[in-house]
Design a protein around this motif. Structure first.
Motif, PDB file in Angstrom:
ATOM      1  N   THR A  12      17.120 104.567  74.915  1.00  0.00           N
ATOM      2  CA  THR A  12      16.680 105.348  76.128  1.00  0.00           C
ATOM      3  C   THR A  12      15.116 105.183  76.076  1.00  0.00           C
ATOM      4  OG1 THR A  12      15.723 107.808  76.185  1.00  0.00           O
ATOM      5  CG2 THR A  12      15.786 107.115  74.026  1.00  0.00           C
ATOM      6  N   ARG A  13      14.340 105.230  77.071  1.00  0.00           N
ATOM      7  CA  ARG A  13      13.201 105.112  77.143  1.00  0.00           C
ATOM      8  C   ARG A  13      12.331 106.267  77.312  1.00  0.00           C
ATOM      9  NH1 ARG A  13      13.092  99.165  78.314  1.00  0.00           N
ATOM     10  NH2 ARG A  13      15.323  98.556  78.345  1.00  0.00           N
ATOM     11  N   VAL A  14      11.219 106.205  76.593  1.00  0.00           N
ATOM     12  CA  VAL A  14      10.583 107.594  76.442  1.00  0.00           C
ATOM     13  C   VAL A  14       9.039 107.301  76.631  1.00  0.00           C
ATOM     14  CG1 VAL A  14      12.324 108.775  75.294  1.00  0.00           C
ATOM     15  CG2 VAL A  14      10.379 107.569  73.885  1.00  0.00           C
ATOM     16  N   THR A  15       8.268 108.449  77.041  1.00  0.00           N
ATOM     17  CA  THR A  15       6.887 108.316  76.759  1.00  0.00           C
ATOM     18  C   THR A  15       6.516 109.155  76.023  1.00  0.00           C
ATOM     19  OG1 THR A  15       6.141 107.702  79.261  1.00  0.00           O
ATOM     20  CG2 THR A  15       4.558 108.727  78.033  1.00  0.00           C
ATOM     21  N   THR A  16       5.668 109.055  74.809  1.00  0.00           N
ATOM     22  CA  THR A  16       5.566 109.992  73.780  1.00  0.00           C
ATOM     23  C   THR A  16       4.247 110.457  74.109  1.00  0.00           C
ATOM     24  OG1 THR A  16       4.579 108.155  72.515  1.00  0.00           O
ATOM     25  CG2 THR A  16       6.997 108.556  72.108  1.00  0.00           C
ATOM     26  N   GLN A  17       4.065 111.741  73.257  1.00  0.00           N
ATOM     27  CA  GLN A  17       2.952 112.615  73.597  1.00  0.00           C
ATOM     28  C   GLN A  17       1.810 112.155  72.720  1.00  0.00           C
ATOM     29  OE1 GLN A  17       4.761 116.578  72.406  1.00  0.00           O
ATOM     30  NE2 GLN A  17       4.132 117.182  74.651  1.00  0.00           N
ATOM     31  N   SER A  18       2.139 111.782  71.484  1.00  0.00           N
ATOM     32  CA  SER A  18       1.020 111.501  70.466  1.00  0.00           C
ATOM     33  C   SER A  18       1.433 110.263  69.719  1.00  0.00           C
ATOM     34  CB  SER A  18       0.505 112.724  70.021  1.00  0.00           C
ATOM     35  OG  SER A  18      -0.848 112.195  68.851  1.00  0.00           O
ATOM     36  N   PRO A  19       0.932 109.192  69.703  1.00  0.00           N
ATOM     37  CA  PRO A  19       0.115 108.659  70.625  1.00  0.00           C
ATOM     38  C   PRO A  19       0.967 108.548  71.998  1.00  0.00           C
ATOM     39  CG  PRO A  19       0.976 106.871  69.305  1.00  0.00           C
ATOM     40  CD  PRO A  19       1.426 108.146  68.706  1.00  0.00           C
ATOM     41  N   TYR A  20       0.049 108.281  72.954  1.00  0.00           N
ATOM     42  CA  TYR A  20       0.579 108.327  74.388  1.00  0.00           C
ATOM     43  C   TYR A  20       1.038 106.950  74.470  1.00  0.00           C
ATOM     44  CZ  TYR A  20       0.755 108.613  79.378  1.00  0.00           C
ATOM     45  OH  TYR A  20       1.549 108.789  80.763  1.00  0.00           O
ATOM     46  N   LYS A  21       2.626 106.717  74.537  1.00  0.00           N
ATOM     47  CA  LYS A  21       3.015 105.372  74.749  1.00  0.00           C
ATOM     48  C   LYS A  21       4.304 105.259  75.340  1.00  0.00           C
ATOM     49  CE  LYS A  21       2.700 102.598  71.050  1.00  0.00           C
ATOM     50  NZ  LYS A  21       3.153 101.980  69.463  1.00  0.00           N
ATOM     51  N   TYR A  22       4.662 104.233  75.952  1.00  0.00           N
ATOM     52  CA  TYR A  22       6.133 104.001  76.389  1.00  0.00           C
ATOM     53  C   TYR A  22       6.743 103.211  75.482  1.00  0.00           C
ATOM     54  CZ  TYR A  22       9.674 102.486  79.856  1.00  0.00           C
ATOM     55  OH  TYR A  22      10.698 102.217  80.702  1.00  0.00           O
TER      56      TYR A  22
ATOM     57  N   SER B 133      11.514 111.676  78.999  1.00  0.00           N
ATOM     58  CA  SER B 133      12.628 110.766  78.913  1.00  0.00           C
ATOM     59  C   SER B 133      12.580 110.130  80.159  1.00  0.00           C
ATOM     60  CB  SER B 133      14.047 111.328  78.645  1.00  0.00           C
ATOM     61  OG  SER B 133      13.771 111.992  77.199  1.00  0.00           O
ATOM     62  N   HIS B 134      12.906 108.798  80.305  1.00  0.00           N
ATOM     63  CA  HIS B 134      12.996 107.910  81.437  1.00  0.00           C
ATOM     64  C   HIS B 134      14.553 107.572  81.404  1.00  0.00           C
ATOM     65  CE1 HIS B 134       8.808 108.037  81.968  1.00  0.00           C
ATOM     66  NE2 HIS B 134       8.573 107.713  80.587  1.00  0.00           N
TER      67      HIS B 134
END
Length: 121
Positions: free
Chosen positions: A97-107, A31-32
């Motif tokens: 919220t701004r997140v980076t996801t695991q699968s798929p790898y996305k912002y 989480s950013h």
């Protein structure tokens, strides 16, 4: 997929307090920045407060000294403690919220569904 679930809105008298919560769930790697926005009837959505992943905060001038944003990184949850509420604070409050996801790898930038806060004078 990432979902945000908000809670804590409601009706309160002027001078009272409410605490909003927003929990993020899904395939979150990290989480950013997280934040709260609000939209009053007939007005544009505006920033209320933001908090970075290392807990740096920023507030709209109209809420400084009355609202406090915080987060629990382990729970991917952001909070907004609102004190000394005024009728002008009446609005639908949205979590972002701004997140980076695991699968798929996305912002991603994700919005909650909104929670209504009504302050009676």
């Amino acid at each position: 997929q990432v979902q945000l679930v908000e809670s804590g809105g409601g009706l309160v008298q002027a001078g009272g307090s409410l605490r909003l919560s927003c929990a993020a769930s899904g395939s979150i790697l990290r989480s950013h920045a997280m934040g709260w926005y609000r939209q009053a009837p007939g007005k544009q959505r505006e920033l209320v407060a933001t908090i970075t992943s290392d807990a740096n905060t920023d507030y709209a001038d109209s809420v400084k000294g009355r609202f406090t944003i915080s987060r629990d990184n382990a729970k991917n949850t952001v909070y907004l403690q609102m004190n000394s509420l005024e009728s002008e604070d009446t609005a639908v409050y949205y979590c972002n919220t701004r997140v980076t996801t695991q699968s798929p790898y996305k912002y991603l930038a994700v919005w909650g569904q909104g929670t209504l806060v009504t302050v009676s004078s």
